[in-house]
Design an enzyme around this catalytic site. Sequence first.
Site, PDB file in Angstrom:
ATOM      1  N   HIS A   1      32.137  20.881 -25.223  1.00  0.00           N
ATOM      2  CA  HIS A   1      32.914  21.244 -24.028  1.00  0.00           C
ATOM      3  C   HIS A   1      32.379  20.567 -22.777  1.00  0.00           C
ATOM      4  CE1 HIS A   1      35.244  24.272 -26.197  1.00  0.00           C
ATOM      5  NE2 HIS A   1      34.148  24.382 -26.924  1.00  0.00           N
TER       6      HIS A   1
ATOM      7  N   GLU B   1       9.578   6.434 -24.205  1.00  0.00           N
ATOM      8  CA  GLU B   1       8.258   5.984 -23.748  1.00  0.00           C
ATOM      9  C   GLU B   1       7.660   5.026 -24.785  1.00  0.00           C
ATOM     10  OE1 GLU B   1       5.452   8.424 -20.948  1.00  0.00           O
ATOM     11  OE2 GLU B   1       4.698   8.741 -22.964  1.00  0.00           O
TER      12      GLU B   1
HETATM   13  O1  F6P Z   1       2.810   9.530 -17.768  1.00  0.00           O
HETATM   14  C1  F6P Z   1       2.711   9.279 -19.102  1.00  0.00           C
HETATM   15  C2  F6P Z   1       1.684  10.101 -19.829  1.00  0.00           C
HETATM   16  O2  F6P Z   1       0.516   9.374 -19.974  1.00  0.00           O
HETATM   17  C3  F6P Z   1       2.256  10.536 -21.168  1.00  0.00           C
HETATM   18  O3  F6P Z   1       2.171   9.556 -22.134  1.00  0.00           O
HETATM   19  C4  F6P Z   1       1.474  11.759 -21.455  1.00  0.00           C
HETATM   20  O4  F6P Z   1       2.070  12.524 -22.445  1.00  0.00           O
HETATM   21  C5  F6P Z   1       1.472  12.414 -20.096  1.00  0.00           C
HETATM   22  O5  F6P Z   1       1.359  11.329 -19.190  1.00  0.00           O
HETATM   23  C6  F6P Z   1       0.389  13.444 -19.858  1.00  0.00           C
HETATM   24  O6  F6P Z   1      -0.885  12.920 -20.018  1.00  0.00           O
HETATM   25  P1  F6P Z   1      -2.160  13.834 -20.156  1.00  0.00           P
HETATM   26  O7  F6P Z   1      -2.038  14.627 -21.415  1.00  0.00           O
HETATM   27  O8  F6P Z   1      -3.327  12.893 -20.201  1.00  0.00           O
HETATM   28  O9  F6P Z   1      -2.234  14.733 -18.958  1.00  0.00           O
END
Ligand code: F6P
Length: 498
Positions: free
Chosen positions: A377, A346
């Site tokens: 394995h 990410e």
């Molecule tokens: O979808 C990406 C994201 O923004 C991540 O970077 C983050 O960890 C996750 O969604 C959850 O986000 P939040 O903590 O705001 O629910």
Amino acid sequence: MNFPSVNPTKTKAWRKLQQHFSEMKDVHMMDLFKKDDARANRMKIEWNDFQVDFSKNRITDKSLSLLIELAEEVKLKDAIQLQFDGEKINKTEGRAVLHTALRDLDNLKPEVKETLQKMKLFSEKIISGNWRGYTGKAITDIVNIGIGGSDLGPKMVTEALSYYKNHLQVHYVSNVDGDHISETLKKLNRETTLFIVVSKSFTTQETLANAITIKEWFLEKGNPQDISKHFVGVSTNIEEATSFGISKENIFPIWDWVGGRFSLWSAVGLSICCSVGYQHFEELLQGANEMDHHFKEENFSDNIPVQLALISIWYANFFNAETEAVIPYTQYLEKFVPYLQQAIMESNGKGVDRNDDFVDYQTGTIVWGNVGTNAQHAFFQLLHQGTKLIPVDFIGFSESLHGNQKHHSLLMANFFAQSQALFQGTYKKEVADNFKSFKGNKPSNTILISKLTPKNLGSLIAIYEHKLFVQGVIWNLFSFDQWGVQLGKKLADKKLLS
Ligand code: F6P
């Protein structure tokens, strides 16, 4: 001082590395070892409880010094300084990147100190049984409701430290798949379960849907006034968390300068705290903080995250390696790779540079793997005899936690044998059939740690955080945003409305 923004391919070091690559591409590591007895001793870094051996790579001293030249030309030192100084280096979101401040224990920001204190008191109450559910019973189970960074980090650490855990059972619900939540709920008793709704934004579809379903399930038996005994929240968005029904005193704050995938050190780690106790959580922070100092202060040539990052760049951008494998030789780290996948992919899965130009070089490491010896394995065949170049990080511990020496000797024999087999192969040995031959020359790093303690785990995680930072700096990316997840979210919302 501005955050540097240098196209790595336009540096002098890059050109020199290209030239050097043409000299190195057919060199076999066996010949490098034969010519140089001191190689194994020289190409390693010893730090605290860590020994990092990077001698089994297709590098020479010249490769390493050219890679350091590259780091200097892209102004890595300035970038590190600016990150730690709290500059808004996450420019596309206008934020600082200060997860390191969450573990700077001798120099904590007042709001971090206050939140840690709140986590300590809260976790002590839960563990001791002084916190009571709506029928007066002590809490036995904790459910962390969150996704991405609000799930993967705490889940990985809780499992990694299960040797140190207390009587509480900790569960993680992340997927919006209703079966995930149903399977979890069927193990739980409303009267003795505490739910931690973890969402930095408190707008994430999956987390909100799961939190609402769980609240409805709770209210089938409990009363609305009992919610405060069973629901707490972790968020930057206090308003949304309270309007969901979590009482203000049950909200643990985080801040916009903590990226989701780097948030386990914050109140996002509350489930870790409850599972292993605050003291162990603080040791985890301590270990990460010591690695932060090492990263910030050590010369590049003796700097673990910097060396690992540079070697990885060498394979990705010169040998065109597409992926890297991480193989921890401990069952406790089974969730380490999925955690790293979010942190690394990410962060550096980007194709636009810090000048807003599309890049014409490879970025982003695809990281994958599983625990040894299981992985041997499963997919090691491809590592040993396949056509792809896949650098490997082997992570092992000198001491086992339960002290079962017989098993540990077996485990560690495999740990050392695999990296040896990868680099040596059957080089210059007579092998009657080609299908039994191994070309060798397959690179790996060996990270040997004395013992899996909370502190060492903190340092290990921080190594990979800093490694990905270095790579983002060199690739000239904004590593701390994640615009790439937005389009899919928008389209899913549209589909729901139509
Ligand atoms: O979808 C990406 C994201 O923004 C991540 O970077 C983050 O960890 C996750 O969604 C959850 O986000 P939040 O903590 O705001 O629910």
